[in-house]
Design a protein around this motif. Structure first.
Motif, PDB file in Angstrom:
ATOM      1  N   SER A 173      10.671  -9.155 -13.166  1.00 58.04           N
ATOM      2  CA  SER A 173       9.914 -10.152 -12.410  1.00 58.04           C
ATOM      3  C   SER A 173       9.387  -9.510 -11.136  1.00 58.04           C
ATOM      4  O   SER A 173       9.819  -8.444 -10.718  1.00 58.04           O
ATOM      5  CB  SER A 173      10.802 -11.342 -12.070  1.00 58.04           C
ATOM      6  OG  SER A 173      11.902 -10.922 -11.291  1.00 58.04           O
ATOM      7  N   GLY A 174       8.435 -10.166 -10.496  1.00 58.23           N
ATOM      8  CA  GLY A 174       7.884  -9.645  -9.258  1.00 58.23           C
ATOM      9  C   GLY A 174       6.836  -8.573  -9.511  1.00 58.23           C
ATOM     10  O   GLY A 174       6.289  -8.437 -10.607  1.00 58.23           O
ATOM     11  N   HIS A 211       1.166  -3.693 -10.452  1.00 58.21           N
ATOM     12  CA  HIS A 211       0.930  -4.954 -11.159  1.00 58.21           C
ATOM     13  C   HIS A 211       1.531  -6.105 -10.365  1.00 58.21           C
ATOM     14  O   HIS A 211       2.611  -5.971  -9.774  1.00 58.21           O
ATOM     15  CB  HIS A 211       1.559  -4.919 -12.556  1.00 58.21           C
ATOM     16  CG  HIS A 211       1.038  -3.802 -13.413  1.00 58.21           C
ATOM     17  ND1 HIS A 211      -0.066  -3.930 -14.204  1.00 58.21           N
ATOM     18  CD2 HIS A 211       1.479  -2.530 -13.575  1.00 58.21           C
ATOM     19  CE1 HIS A 211      -0.290  -2.784 -14.840  1.00 58.21           C
ATOM     20  NE2 HIS A 211       0.634  -1.920 -14.470  1.00 58.21           N
ATOM     21  N   ASP A 212       0.834  -7.238 -10.350  1.00 56.97           N
ATOM     22  CA  ASP A 212       1.357  -8.410  -9.659  1.00 56.97           C
ATOM     23  C   ASP A 212       2.367  -9.133 -10.543  1.00 56.97           C
ATOM     24  O   ASP A 212       2.590  -8.739 -11.698  1.00 56.97           O
ATOM     25  CB  ASP A 212       0.220  -9.328  -9.210  1.00 56.97           C
ATOM     26  CG  ASP A 212      -0.503 -10.004 -10.373  1.00 56.97           C
ATOM     27  OD1 ASP A 212       0.007  -9.979 -11.515  1.00 56.97           O
ATOM     28  OD2 ASP A 212      -1.592 -10.570 -10.130  1.00 56.97           O
ATOM     29  N   PRO A 213       3.030 -10.180 -10.034  1.00 61.88           N
ATOM     30  CA  PRO A 213       4.059 -10.861 -10.827  1.00 61.88           C
ATOM     31  C   PRO A 213       3.551 -11.442 -12.144  1.00 61.88           C
ATOM     32  O   PRO A 213       4.349 -11.672 -13.060  1.00 61.88           O
ATOM     33  CB  PRO A 213       4.542 -11.974  -9.887  1.00 61.88           C
ATOM     34  CG  PRO A 213       4.322 -11.416  -8.517  1.00 61.88           C
ATOM     35  CD  PRO A 213       3.037 -10.660  -8.621  1.00 61.88           C
ATOM     36  N   ASP A 214       2.250 -11.646 -12.260  1.00 64.89           N
ATOM     37  CA  ASP A 214       1.691 -12.149 -13.520  1.00 64.89           C
ATOM     38  C   ASP A 214       1.332 -11.038 -14.486  1.00 64.89           C
ATOM     39  O   ASP A 214       0.850 -11.293 -15.591  1.00 64.89           O
ATOM     40  CB  ASP A 214       0.442 -12.996 -13.245  1.00 64.89           C
ATOM     41  CG  ASP A 214       0.769 -14.250 -12.451  1.00 64.89           C
ATOM     42  OD1 ASP A 214       1.856 -14.811 -12.684  1.00 64.89           O
ATOM     43  OD2 ASP A 214      -0.061 -14.644 -11.606  1.00 64.89           O
ATOM     44  N   GLY A 215       1.521  -9.772 -14.066  1.00 63.25           N
ATOM     45  CA  GLY A 215       1.233  -8.638 -14.932  1.00 63.25           C
ATOM     46  C   GLY A 215      -0.151  -8.049 -14.753  1.00 63.25           C
ATOM     47  O   GLY A 215      -0.471  -7.025 -15.367  1.00 63.25           O
ATOM     48  N   ALA A 216      -0.988  -8.654 -13.915  1.00 61.90           N
ATOM     49  CA  ALA A 216      -2.344  -8.143 -13.712  1.00 61.90           C
ATOM     50  C   ALA A 216      -2.304  -6.887 -12.828  1.00 61.90           C
ATOM     51  O   ALA A 216      -1.509  -6.801 -11.889  1.00 61.90           O
ATOM     52  CB  ALA A 216      -3.216  -9.207 -13.054  1.00 61.90           C
ATOM     53  N   THR A 217      -3.164  -5.924 -13.147  1.00 62.96           N
ATOM     54  CA  THR A 217      -3.258  -4.712 -12.335  1.00 62.96           C
ATOM     55  C   THR A 217      -4.052  -5.019 -11.071  1.00 62.96           C
ATOM     56  O   THR A 217      -5.209  -5.445 -11.141  1.00 62.96           O
ATOM     57  CB  THR A 217      -3.948  -3.588 -13.123  1.00 62.96           C
ATOM     58  OG1 THR A 217      -3.197  -3.316 -14.316  1.00 62.96           O
ATOM     59  CG2 THR A 217      -4.042  -2.321 -12.291  1.00 62.96           C
ATOM     60  N   ILE A 218      -3.442  -4.815  -9.901  1.00 61.25           N
ATOM     61  CA  ILE A 218      -4.131  -5.126  -8.651  1.00 61.25           C
ATOM     62  C   ILE A 218      -4.493  -3.871  -7.863  1.00 61.25           C
ATOM     63  O   ILE A 218      -5.204  -3.962  -6.865  1.00 61.25           O
ATOM     64  CB  ILE A 218      -3.292  -6.074  -7.765  1.00 61.25           C
ATOM     65  CG1 ILE A 218      -1.913  -5.470  -7.432  1.00 61.25           C
ATOM     66  CG2 ILE A 218      -3.128  -7.420  -8.437  1.00 61.25           C
ATOM     67  CD1 ILE A 218      -1.106  -6.318  -6.456  1.00 61.25           C
ATOM     68  N   TRP A 219      -4.008  -2.700  -8.319  1.00 60.64           N
ATOM     69  CA  TRP A 219      -4.368  -1.459  -7.632  1.00 60.64           C
ATOM     70  C   TRP A 219      -4.071  -0.278  -8.543  1.00 60.64           C
ATOM     71  O   TRP A 219      -3.059  -0.261  -9.251  1.00 60.64           O
ATOM     72  CB  TRP A 219      -3.570  -1.332  -6.337  1.00 60.64           C
ATOM     73  CG  TRP A 219      -3.917  -0.134  -5.505  1.00 60.64           C
ATOM     74  CD1 TRP A 219      -5.039   0.065  -4.765  1.00 60.64           C
ATOM     75  CD2 TRP A 219      -3.110   1.047  -5.332  1.00 60.64           C
ATOM     76  NE1 TRP A 219      -4.997   1.292  -4.132  1.00 60.64           N
ATOM     77  CE2 TRP A 219      -3.820   1.912  -4.461  1.00 60.64           C
ATOM     78  CE3 TRP A 219      -1.873   1.451  -5.826  1.00 60.64           C
ATOM     79  CZ2 TRP A 219      -3.329   3.157  -4.079  1.00 60.64           C
ATOM     80  CZ3 TRP A 219      -1.378   2.685  -5.436  1.00 60.64           C
ATOM     81  CH2 TRP A 219      -2.090   3.528  -4.570  1.00 60.64           C
ATOM     82  N   LEU A 235       1.795  -7.036   0.941  1.00 58.65           N
ATOM     83  CA  LEU A 235       1.855  -7.857   2.148  1.00 58.65           C
ATOM     84  C   LEU A 235       0.655  -8.795   2.223  1.00 58.65           C
ATOM     85  O   LEU A 235       0.789  -9.977   2.542  1.00 58.65           O
ATOM     86  CB  LEU A 235       1.913  -6.963   3.380  1.00 58.65           C
ATOM     87  CG  LEU A 235       2.044  -7.665   4.736  1.00 58.65           C
ATOM     88  CD1 LEU A 235       3.261  -8.564   4.762  1.00 58.65           C
ATOM     89  CD2 LEU A 235       2.100  -6.639   5.853  1.00 58.65           C
ATOM     90  N   GLN A 236      -0.522  -8.263   1.894  1.00 58.15           N
ATOM     91  CA  GLN A 236      -1.716  -9.109   1.905  1.00 58.15           C
ATOM     92  C   GLN A 236      -1.591 -10.237   0.894  1.00 58.15           C
ATOM     93  O   GLN A 236      -1.905 -11.396   1.188  1.00 58.15           O
ATOM     94  CB  GLN A 236      -2.951  -8.265   1.606  1.00 58.15           C
ATOM     95  CG  GLN A 236      -4.254  -9.066   1.588  1.00 58.15           C
ATOM     96  CD  GLN A 236      -5.458  -8.191   1.273  1.00 58.15           C
ATOM     97  OE1 GLN A 236      -5.384  -6.976   1.318  1.00 58.15           O
ATOM     98  NE2 GLN A 236      -6.574  -8.827   0.957  1.00 58.15           N
ATOM     99  N   ALA A 237      -1.107  -9.882  -0.314  1.00 64.50           N
ATOM    100  CA  ALA A 237      -0.965 -10.904  -1.356  1.00 64.50           C
ATOM    101  C   ALA A 237       0.058 -11.962  -0.959  1.00 64.50           C
ATOM    102  O   ALA A 237      -0.156 -13.164  -1.168  1.00 64.50           O
ATOM    103  CB  ALA A 237      -0.562 -10.244  -2.676  1.00 64.50           C
TER     104      ALA A 237
END
Length: 561
Positions: free
Chosen positions: A231-232, A253-261, A292-294
């Motif tokens: 998680s996370g 990856h964000d907690p939903d699994g999407a690649t954010i960087w 932190l931004q998220a």
């Protein structure tokens, strides 16, 4: 046959034969995970070299006893609560000899004997090792008596760290409560398909360094795990090698699994060491900023009256990170809300008290008065829930010291906190200020130095740099203090400590005109501060080091009254 003085760590898996008999395949798998996720990365960080692997144990050589003990403590802390693996560890420093086939020497034999006597999950070290430890590590160990070891002529004085960092006596307090509502990050071991030893070592080192950077962030729960269902947030580094060329590809990856960087960086084997430091720093900087931004964006979207206690505490920590005078008020307000929303939240009291005490010693902002009036109430409310929480233990002890100026209870609390959390950048920072304020200046510097090492990207890094600058100056190392000041000013030009230390240090270096100019800037931040007022709130335990600080401030022009 070459002989060399070496620190030796001997580690052994408790119940290995029983585990193999019960389920050989599962045992091998869990040991492989131990090597990839815990043992390998930590040894790489502390430059440990495995000199013998026995299936159920290892002998590891280090260049110093401090490195060996740091590694041993971190390994045992990482294995805390593991459902399958428990280790015994012994550490000794002595001569070893090598030939083409094996390693020999009393250094190895004594380390192995100490390991056999160590408690499961604990560490047993010899007296020469303990004598090498600084003030941030030695409180973790208690005297364990003189041992007569098999085939060793002379008895060995020993020191023990009980399982999970507790005392050698039966535990009287529950374990610290986790920050269950704070964001979490899972770092997957650096994936690598190249079998060459030097590439495997680089992959292990990258994993260890990433964990060291992220693990120092007290608002972020961090773990190394190869699990895909964590998680996370999740960080996935992949190292590719072709000949002497290296490429590191990293995805967050964000907690939903999407690649954010995503990030790519190239190097060569010859440049791997310098590249490793730079690339890990770049990855950590970007990822922490993204997380932190998220998180702040997510919290900002929540109606003010719907914020949880944990979210208020997180905002209090983040608000305070530049250490501007106004940030003290905003941070105290968030911690006050967290306490009112969840009166049994130990971390909220710990963080709130540190903000109040820092404000009391650094600022006369009248807007802090309503929160400073709550200090005694927070201390008393925190006492019954402080057990097992190193941060709250030391925060309460500092607040109490500010009232009664009794240094011994504060020193005992610092030792207890360091025994519980010797690698937590936040705890080290708090203990550094506690030591500084009660006149233990060298111990303070060691705490700040280690806090900066473990917390280069954490919210308390600026406070640790300021503490290191102040301690260095009080110890008479003015040029070193000015170096820390310049490092700190590059991060924050509103933290008053940087200017007061700079003014005093310049005065002691006979650069009086520069000192007076800097002090004028300090007094723009703190217009009401005088020597008398400063001493009334913080006299540095009446130490000679503290007196040196005040003398420099007088020379720079700070008024007596």
């Amino acid at each position: 046959m070459d002989r060399k003085l070496t620190a030796i760590l001997a580690a052994d898996v408790v119940g290995y034969s029983r585990m193999m008999g019960a389920d050989e395949a599962a045992t091998i798998a869990v040991l492989q995970d131990l090597r990839a996720e815990v043992f390998g990365p930590i040894l790489t960080t502390h430059h440990g070299s495995i000199i013998k692997s026995m299936g159920d144990g290892w002998l590891v050589a280090f260049s110093s006893a401090v490195a060996a003990v740091n590694a041993a403590m971190q390994i045992q802390d990482r294995l805390r609560g593991h459902d399958r693996i428990s280790l015994r560890i012994g550490v000794h420093i002595g001569d070893i000899a090598r030939d083409d086939y094996d390693v020999y020497g009393d250094g190895i034999n004594i380390a192995a004997r100490l390991e056999a006597l160590a408690p499961a999950g604990g560490i047993l070290i010899s007296d020469p090792v303990h004598a090498s430890l600084d003030g941030t590590l030695s409180p973790s160990f208690e005297a364990a008596g003189t041992q007569r070891l098999k085939n060793i002529a002379r008895p060995v004085v020993t020191w023990v760290r009980a399982p999970h960092g507790g005392t050698a006596r039966p535990a009287q307090t529950p374990a610290a409560q986790p920050h269950s509502a704070l964001p979490s990050l899972t770092i997957q071991p650096t994936a690598n398909s190249d079998p060459r030893a030097e590439v495997l070592d680089i992959a292990d080192a990258l994993t260890a360094d990433l964990n060291s950077y992220f693990g120092s962030i007290n608002w972020l729960e961090t773990q190394i795990s190869s699990a895909d269902n964590a998680s996370g947030y999740t960080l996935r580094p992949t190292l590719r090698a072709r000949g002497d060329r290296l490429r590191l590809e990293t995805r967050l990856h964000d907690p939903d699994g999407a690649t954010i960087w995503t990030h790519k960086s190239d190097s060569t084997l010859d440049d791997a060491f310098d590249w490793q430091d730079a690339v890990v720093s770049a990855i950590a900087d970007h990822c922490i900023g993204m997380i932190l931004q998220a998180e702040t964006t997510r919290i900002a979207a929540i109606p003010d009256d719907k914020l949880t206690a944990e979210q208020c505490m997180l905002m209090g920590i983040m608000t305070w990170r530049d250490f501007s005078l106004d940030s003290f008020v905003r941070s105290a307000a968030f911690h006050d809300r967290a306490i009112r929303a969840k009166p049994d939240m130990a971390d909220a009291y710990a963080e709130g008290l540190m903000v109040l005490m820092a404000a009391r010693t650094m600022t006369s902002n009248p807007n802090m008065a309503p929160y400073l009036a709550k200090m005694s109430a927070w201390v008393e409310a925190g006492r019954p829930i402080a057990a097992g929480n190193a941060s709250l233990i030391v925060s309460i002890a500092i607040a109490t010291y500010m009232q009664d100026l009794r240094a011994i209870p504060l020193k005992d609390a610092v030792a207890q906190a360091l025994r519980m959390a010797p690698f937590d950048a936040r705890i080290l920072c708090h203990c550094g200020w506690a030591n500084l304020w009660c006149g233990q200046t060298q111990d303070a510097f060691e705490c700040f130095r280690k806090s900066m090492e473990f917390g280069r990207l954490g919210p308390f890094f600026i406070a640790s740099v300021g503490g290191a600058a102040s301690a260095s100056h009080q110890l008479g190392r003015d040029k070193e203090a000015l170096s820390y000041v310049e490092q700190g000013l590059a991060l924050s030009d509103v933290f008053p400590t940087f200017f007061s230390v700079k003014a005093s240090a310049l005065a002691h270096l006979d650069r009086l005109e520069e000192a007076k100019t800097v002090l004028r800037h300090y007094r723009m931040l703190e217009p009401d501060r005088t020597i008398k007022l400063w001493k009334a709130t913080n006299n540095y335990g009446g130490s000679e080091a503290g007196k040196r600080y005040f003398d420099g401030l007088r020379m720079a022009g700070l008024p007596e009254e």
